[in-house]
Structure formats: structure tokens, C-alpha cells
Design a protein around this motif. Sequence first.
Motif, PDB file in Angstrom:
ATOM      1  N   CYS A   1       0.835  -1.219   0.000  1.00 11.98           N
ATOM      2  CA  CYS A   1       0.000   0.000   0.000  1.00 11.98           C
ATOM      3  C   CYS A   1       0.861   1.256   0.000  1.00 11.98           C
ATOM      4  O   CYS A   1       0.466   2.289  -0.516  1.00 11.98           O
ATOM      5  CB  CYS A   1      -0.870   0.070   1.251  1.00 11.98           C
ATOM      6  N   PHE A   2       2.038   1.146   0.619  1.00 15.11           N
ATOM      7  CA  PHE A   2       2.856   2.355   0.778  1.00 15.11           C
ATOM      8  C   PHE A   2       3.745   2.623  -0.441  1.00 15.11           C
ATOM      9  O   PHE A   2       4.293   3.711  -0.579  1.00 15.11           O
ATOM     10  CB  PHE A   2       3.700   2.239   2.061  1.00 15.11           C
ATOM     11  N   VAL A   3       3.861   1.618  -1.294  1.00 14.57           N
ATOM     12  CA  VAL A   3       4.706   1.786  -2.487  1.00 14.57           C
ATOM     13  C   VAL A   3       3.988   2.712  -3.464  1.00 14.57           C
ATOM     14  O   VAL A   3       2.853   2.458  -3.858  1.00 14.57           O
ATOM     15  CB  VAL A   3       4.998   0.431  -3.157  1.00 14.57           C
ATOM     16  N   GLY A   4       4.639   3.801  -3.813  1.00 15.16           N
ATOM     17  CA  GLY A   4       4.029   4.763  -4.736  1.00 15.16           C
ATOM     18  C   GLY A   4       2.971   5.633  -4.077  1.00 15.16           C
ATOM     19  O   GLY A   4       2.261   6.360  -4.767  1.00 15.16           O
ATOM     20  N   SER A   5       2.864   5.612  -2.741  1.00 13.09           N
ATOM     21  CA  SER A   5       1.798   6.394  -2.090  1.00 13.09           C
ATOM     22  C   SER A   5       2.248   7.835  -1.787  1.00 13.09           C
ATOM     23  O   SER A   5       1.472   8.636  -1.289  1.00 13.09           O
ATOM     24  CB  SER A   5       1.331   5.707  -0.809  1.00 13.09           C
ATOM     25  N   GLU A   6       3.498   8.146  -2.073  1.00 21.30           N
ATOM     26  CA  GLU A   6       4.013   9.525  -2.028  1.00 21.30           C
ATOM     27  C   GLU A   6       3.701  10.236  -0.704  1.00 21.30           C
ATOM     28  O   GLU A   6       3.270  11.390  -0.693  1.00 21.30           O
ATOM     29  CB  GLU A   6       3.484  10.333  -3.224  1.00 21.30           C
ATOM     30  N   GLY A   7       3.916   9.527   0.383  1.00 21.08           N
ATOM     31  CA  GLY A   7       3.786  10.155   1.696  1.00 21.08           C
ATOM     32  C   GLY A   7       2.364  10.444   2.135  1.00 21.08           C
ATOM     33  O   GLY A   7       2.156  11.144   3.130  1.00 21.08           O
ATOM     34  N   THR A   8       1.376   9.903   1.436  1.00 18.73           N
ATOM     35  CA  THR A   8      -0.017  10.224   1.780  1.00 18.73           C
ATOM     36  C   THR A   8      -0.659   9.197   2.712  1.00 18.73           C
ATOM     37  O   THR A   8      -1.751   9.444   3.226  1.00 18.73           O
ATOM     38  CB  THR A   8      -0.901  10.330   0.517  1.00 18.73           C
TER      39      THR A   8
END
Length: 479
Positions: free
Chosen positions: A197-204
Motif C-alpha cells: 500500500c505504501f509503495v508509490g503512495s508519495e507520503g499520503t
Amino acid sequence: MSKSVHVHAFRDLLDGGGIVDDPERIATYTTDQRQTFTGSTFAVLKPATTKEVSDIVRLAARLNIGIVPQGGNTSYCGGATPDASGRQIIVSLERMDRIREIDPVSMSISVDAGAILKNVQDAAAGAGLLLPLSLGAEGSCQIGGNISTNAGGLSVVRYGMTRDLLLGIEVVLSDGTVVSDMRKLRKNNTGYDVKQCFVGSEGTLGIVTGAVLRLAPLPARRATAWLKLTAGAPLAELLALVRRESADLITTFEFMTARSIALATAAMTNPPAVGAGPGGAVLVELASSSSHLDLDGLMEAILGEAIGFGWIEDAYLAQSGVQQASMWEVRETIPEGEKRRNGSVKHDISVPLASIQRFLDVAGSQVRAHDADLELSVYGHVGDGNLHYNVLVPPDADRIEFTREIERGLSLQLYDTAASLGGTFSAEHGVGRFKKHLLEKYGDAGRIAAMRRIKAAFDPSDILNAGAVVRPFEAGSIG
Ligand code: FAD
Ligand code: 2HG
Ligand code: ZN
């Protein structure tokens, strides 16, 4: 509560080196990599431990202050930059830069998220292993930033993107909860693959504080060649030939046009005498951990076939490590070459490989129809279907004005072309703040709705990097 009271509250959580509130030093964190936008903040927090990150997030949530996680600030879409409100703090991971463990048997490395990519590559190489993630910004980008943007780079064709290298993760959620999943397992089918989920989530969705990455055997041999292409040389067929005849030992297949090469060599102190044919040039590399394979011989045989097909007019095979490095330097210096000239309007598109030539043809006519005097710098990771189709800012133009003008018109035509071929407006650079409207325009409505629900589930108060990628789903709203 005033800003200075906030600063005191955060200072109490951190040691002396953990907070920057002097405006001059803050300014080095608030402008994006391309220098097109400057945001505002009253403090940059630099935690040294995961616990400090968690404490910061809890306090920020209580004070209703937004957080923008920042790594090396090398990303291109404004995701690491706070907005102009002054109500977001930057959390920089730069002090969390430890290599936690290298496990040569499991072939994995565990690191703090603030570790600089190059340092992690070097640590792996010290143990005789390869971290197969390589990009021009590797001297400053951080593993947490690489995960949060799902960085690609120059060896994706063989090893995949950051997503494919991630075995375990440690993340602080928007309420301060620590997800501690720093496992090095290849197999672990125990429910949702939360780390992805955190891969490519750009700190959101969370602040990544640690990661376990997959390593590969360190290549013992590399064959590096520079190919000058004939007019109309079919890139996809050439790639297929190299893959097939090398038994997929290919690690790099980078396409460059003559203009991009000229920009790079102009920015280098000792450029090699390489150029492009009428169809451009390709940097190809084969690599193997076996010292028994004759990679140079293999490369020569493949190039001979490609010459026989009429796809290559000339090729150079690097004869030494120095020659290999200087060919690579040309490729990696292209962004700097563009910057020195007056920058470029970047189009990080990808299309299915079979449509690359069609994209180049249609996009070329769109550019000419828009303004026959425009100059392009086109290059990219063609092995991944990813092109950097950059429009050069004329040396005497106002960079920001010119960029706005192109992005309002021509850029949309180019993205339409990519979309009509089943491609995307952002292959590897993300969405950030700059490409949100493009996600709204080109993204599937159902996918965007799913993204909003994920954002709302992880960060219901919109504390983490608000304004980037996607806004949260609100009950009762559509989508
Ligand atoms: P930042 O720019 O600091 O942040 C990027 C995003 O991730 C932001 O949204 C930020 O909020 C978030 N973030 C950062 N750290 C964390 C964290 N610990 N937890 C949660 N969120 C976080 N990209 C490619 O994919 N391929 C390339 O080949 C490539 N080449 C490049 C070459 C040059 C010369 C330059 C300048 C850039 C290049 N890039 C490339 C873009 C950039 O380097 C990558 O996107 C990189 O992964 C960003 O890492 P960073 O640490 O600089 O992240
Ligand atoms: C690269 O491939 C980077 O060098 C940068 O992704 C691309 O600056 C660009 O357009
Ligand atoms: Zn790239």
C-alpha cells in the motif's frame, strides 16, 4: 496556538539537531527539485528514531498540523514540497540513515528509510551483492523516497521497480501506530500485503521509517555497448532480439536521441566520442554473476545480427570499466544537460512497447503542429516502455511561463496520445501536487474512488501530505 508554541512543542520531542526553524535553512527544503514551486513551512523536523517519528505524528495529529514527509527531494511532481498555507511541517528522514543488517544468505538488506540509495548500493556491494536499483539521483535520493515513488531507473528491464525489491517495511501511520513488518521472507501469504500500500503512495498514507530490500548476486561481468540506430530502426524488435539472444541477461536498454546526447556531453568535462545515428542511440548492457560467460562475445554476436537486419549503423563495445562508466555518464547526465540549457517541460509517459514507435510518430507531428521551432529532448527506459518526451525551454524564454503555456496545451495532446495507445501520463515520477489534475482527467473513475477510500482509511483526518495525489473520500460524496 501560535507557531512558536508549536515549534516549542515539537522541539521537546527531539534533540537539538532535530528541528530547523531558521527561515534561511528552511528555504533549502521548501522548493521542489525542478524549482517550479516554493511552499511554506514554519519548521523542518529531523527525527533520529522511529519512536520520534511516531511522537511527531501523534503531536501533529493532536494540533491538526499537516505533515509532508521528505527524502532527498529529488522527485519531479512536487510531492515532497509543502503547500503555500504554512500549516504543514516537513518531516525529513535524513538523520535516519543506518544500514541495519545485511544478510548474505537471505540476500537481503535492512535499512533506515533515510539511507541514501548510493550508500545502500555500496553496503550491498561490500557484501558481494547487488541492490538492483539505479538512477541518476542515487547520490541524494533515499530508500523511503524510492519506496514512496516506486522508483524505476536504469535496470528495471531486468530487476523490476522498487515494488519488486521490497520484502519488508516499517511505517508510522497517521495516528502514530508503528507497522513493524521488517521481515525478509520471500513467502508470507498471511492476509493483505500491507507493505505494498505504501509503495508509490508519495507520503499520503504513512511515513516509511525502515525497509528490507531484496538483493541479487553482484555481476562479475558486464558487456556495455553503444548502438547508433538507422532511420526507422524498430526499438521493440531490437529489444526483443537482445533479450532472446542474451538469454535475458540484459540489464539496461536506454534510448537517447541526438539532442539529448548533445545536451549531456556539453555538460560533461570529459565526454566520450559517442553520438547517435538517424534513429537515435541505445545504451545496452548485459550482466552476469558468472565469471564463465563470455558476455562480450555474446554482445558482439547480437550486434552482428542487428546490423544484419539493418537496425544499427554502428556500435561500440566498451573495452574497459572506464569506457563503461563514461557511456553511463552520458545517459545519466541528460537531465543535468537539460537543466543547464534552461530546463525542459517533462513528459514522463509510458505506452505498451509495441506502441512506442507510434507514440513517437504521432507526438512528433503534434509538436511540429504546435510550433515548428520547438526543440525536444527524447530519451528513456525503452525497455520498460517509458519515454522522457521533454520539450526544451528556449534559452531566452521565461522557464515558468513557457512551462505553463506548454502544459496548458501541447502536454495534454501528448498525454491524450499516450492514453489512446493504452499508456499513462506518469510512468515513474508519480503524481505529487503537479499531476493531480491529470489523474482526475485520465484515471479510471473506479480506481480513483478506490484510492480515496484507501486514503480515508489510512488517514481519515488528512494529516499526511494533504494536497498530494488524491483527496480523501468523504461520506456522502460521489467517488
Ligand atoms: P522525495 O523527492 O523527497 O519525495 C518523493 C515523495 O515521497 C514525496 O511525496 C514525499 O512526501 C514522499 N516521501 C519521501 N520519503 C518518504 C518516507 N520516508 N515516507 C513516506 N513518504 C516519503 N525516478 C525514477 O523513477 N527513475 C529514474 O531513473 C529517475 N532518475 C532521476 C534522475 C535525476 C537526475 C533526478 C533529479 C531524479 C530522478 N528520478 C528518477 C526521480 C527521483 O529521484 C525519484 O522519484 C526518487 O525515488 C525520489 O526519492 P527522494 O528520496 O528524493 O524522495
Ligand atoms: C531519468 O531517467 C530521470 O534520467 C529523469 O527519470 C527524467 O528529467 C527527466 O525528464
Ligand atoms: Zn527516468
